[in-house]
Design a protein around this motif. Structure first.
Motif, PDB file in Angstrom:
ATOM      1  N   PHE A  52       0.811  -1.216   0.000  1.00 47.39           N
ATOM      2  CA  PHE A  52       0.000   0.000   0.000  1.00 47.39           C
ATOM      3  C   PHE A  52       0.843   1.264   0.000  1.00 47.39           C
ATOM      4  CE2 PHE A  52      -2.913  -2.963   2.522  1.00 47.39           C
ATOM      5  CZ  PHE A  52      -3.537  -3.417   1.363  1.00 47.39           C
TER       6      PHE A  52
ATOM      7  N   GLU B 121      -0.138   5.214  -1.020  1.00 44.75           N
ATOM      8  CA  GLU B 121      -1.572   5.481  -0.929  1.00 44.75           C
ATOM      9  C   GLU B 121      -1.844   6.362   0.290  1.00 44.75           C
ATOM     10  OE1 GLU B 121      -3.913   1.985  -1.129  1.00 44.75           O
ATOM     11  OE2 GLU B 121      -2.906   1.211  -2.914  1.00 44.75           O
TER      12      GLU B 121
ATOM     13  N   GLU C  25      -7.009   6.788   3.817  1.00 41.19           N
ATOM     14  CA  GLU C  25      -7.782   5.690   3.235  1.00 41.19           C
ATOM     15  C   GLU C  25      -7.290   4.368   3.822  1.00 41.19           C
ATOM     16  OE1 GLU C  25      -7.657   5.837  -0.993  1.00 41.19           O
ATOM     17  OE2 GLU C  25      -8.266   7.951  -1.097  1.00 41.19           O
TER      18      GLU C  25
ATOM     19  N   ARG D 289      -6.714   0.776   4.812  1.00 37.97           N
ATOM     20  CA  ARG D 289      -6.973  -0.420   4.034  1.00 37.97           C
ATOM     21  C   ARG D 289      -7.666  -1.474   4.892  1.00 37.97           C
ATOM     22  NH1 ARG D 289      -6.741   1.845  -0.568  1.00 37.97           N
ATOM     23  NH2 ARG D 289      -6.746  -0.222  -1.512  1.00 37.97           N
TER      24      ARG D 289
ATOM     25  N   ASP E  51      -8.998  -5.519   1.159  1.00 41.70           N
ATOM     26  CA  ASP E  51      -7.839  -5.176   0.345  1.00 41.70           C
ATOM     27  C   ASP E  51      -6.688  -6.158   0.562  1.00 41.70           C
ATOM     28  OD1 ASP E  51      -8.780  -2.467  -0.667  1.00 41.70           O
ATOM     29  OD2 ASP E  51      -8.943  -2.180   1.496  1.00 41.70           O
TER      30      ASP E  51
END
Length: 408
Positions: free
Chosen positions: A150, A153, A157, A159, A272
């Motif tokens: 990740f 990112e 947000e 995961r 995810d």
């Protein structure tokens, strides 16, 4: 079966089986009496049955056999404080009546007693400083994989990560503290009770002294090794969660069978990432596990795995090889029973795979294996570091990504 989600402080619970929970509470409450009966009384009885000259030999200061039996009784009393506190906390939190710990045991209580002993020992692995030697290589590998997957990112947000076979919830806790939105899946109500107690410990609550090896009588270099202690917990999860990013996000715990629950249409593409730690070899059918992960993982999501391949753990584990006590194998058998639900086939599974075969199956079912290490390191599982017998696992590690197109 209670199918409603219930909220307890920082934890959301779903699918708590009240019958299993009552059985687990009873087993924790009777820790002292069951283990005095199993480990202390028979040894004292055997000692007094010996000829006097043998009793005298065992009473010399360098042996002190009776004193050692008394030390076992003292260790049981100390462990009972923790076991009973777990039961009291669970009873209050989950609105179960407190029953007398001296209640007569039912037909399955001997297994329940063994599972409690195994659960208390697992507190050594998951929530003691000394246990970090076993868990750190596993947890750090998974955390690094997630960070890499990740990278770049936005942190806001968070995961969504699923942790099947979550045990005492130390890995889900670490992931939650790292900012991920975590759902844990665990079928053992004994481990649920211990987890709830540990996760609700406040800064002002005292630590518990745990004798993890007191009821293991073999493979000690020194008798003092049997009575070594650790303090639990090594962290205060309640305070850590309150001070972490996204403190309003609950840690979710789902008690239903992994395949049954996460194969439901409502979970399609819900996560995810899926992280499995010492888990995939618990599968009655690994193909079902692979299909379930594929179903609940979004396209492009990652599956991170660390662990051994000890198929049929209750047949092939230490007790199956006659190399120690049976508690952990009984606990494994209980998980197998719960996974099979109402099925009467509790025998060994018939699908056991090598590591290479597991990787080939992943690719067959729509995963791209991006990272693979046949041995990312070595670790025991609830192993006494001072023991003369060490079972060390070569830890397989892989990261597999679900293909962007839907294979279902």
């Amino acid at each position: 079966m209670d199918n409603t989600a219930q909220m307890y402080g920082e934890i959301s619970l779903k699918h708590v089986n009240r019958n299993e929970l009552q059985r687990a509470l009873h087993a924790f409450r009777r820790y002292r009496i069951s283990n005095q009966q199993k480990f202390v009384a028979p040894r004292l009885s055997h000692f007094v049955s010996l000829p006097l000259h043998q009793q005298e030999a065992l009473c010399q200061p360098s042996i002190s056999h009776v004193d050692n039996i008394k030390r076992v009784a003292t260790a049981i009393d100390e462990n009972h404080k923790l076991a009973f506190a777990i039961a009291e906390h669970g009873s209050a939190l989950l609105s179960f009546p407190v029953t007398d710990e001296s209640d007569k045991c039912g037909p399955d209580d001997e297994d329940g007693d063994a599972i409690v002993r195994s659960t208390l020992r697992q507190l050594y692995r998951d929530f003691s400083e000394e246990g970090s030697l076993e868990r750190d290589i596993c947890h750090q590998t998974i955390m690094q994989d997630l960070a890499y997957a990740f990278a770049g990112e936005p942190f806001e947000e968070r995961r969504r990560v699923l942790v099947p076979g979550a045990g005492l919830l130390r890995l889900p806790l670490n992931l939650r503290l790292a900012g991920y939105e975590v759902e844990a899946n665990e079928v053992s109500h004994h481990q649920l009770l211990a987890s709830l107690y540990i996760l609700n410990r406040a800064e002002t609550d005292p630590q518990h002294t745990l004798y993890p090896w007191a009821l293991t009588f073999s493979n000690h270099v020194s008798r003092g090794d049997q009575f070594s202690t650790v303090s639990v917990p090594d962290v205060r999860p309640k305070s850590l969660i309150a001070n972490s990013a996204g403190a309003d996000t609950l840690l979710k715990v789902n008690m239903n069978d992994f395949v049954v629950e996460y194969s439901k249409p409502c979970y399609k593409g819900s996560f995810d990432a899926v992280t499995t730690l010492f888990f995939i070899d618990t599968a009655p059918n690994l193909l079902d596990y692979i299909a379930t992960v594929s179903h609940c993982l979004e396209a492009g999501g990652v599956w991170i795995n660390v662990g051994p391949l000890l198929w049929n753990c209750y047949e092939n584990g230490p007790a199956g090889r006659h190399e120690g006590d049976v508690d952990d194998d009984i606990s494994c058998k209980m998980r197998h029973r719960l996974a099979l639900g109402d099925s009467k086939d509790f025998g060994p599974q018939k699908l056991e795979f090598s590591n290479d075969e597991v990787l080939n199956l992943l690719q067959h079912f729509g995963f791209v294996v991006e990272v693979q290490h046949r041995c990312v390191g070595q670790a025991g599982f609830i192993a006494n570091p001072r023991s003369m017998l060490h079972n060390m696992y070569q830890l397989s590690h892989w990261v597999a990504r679900k293909r962007l197109w839907d294979t279902e």
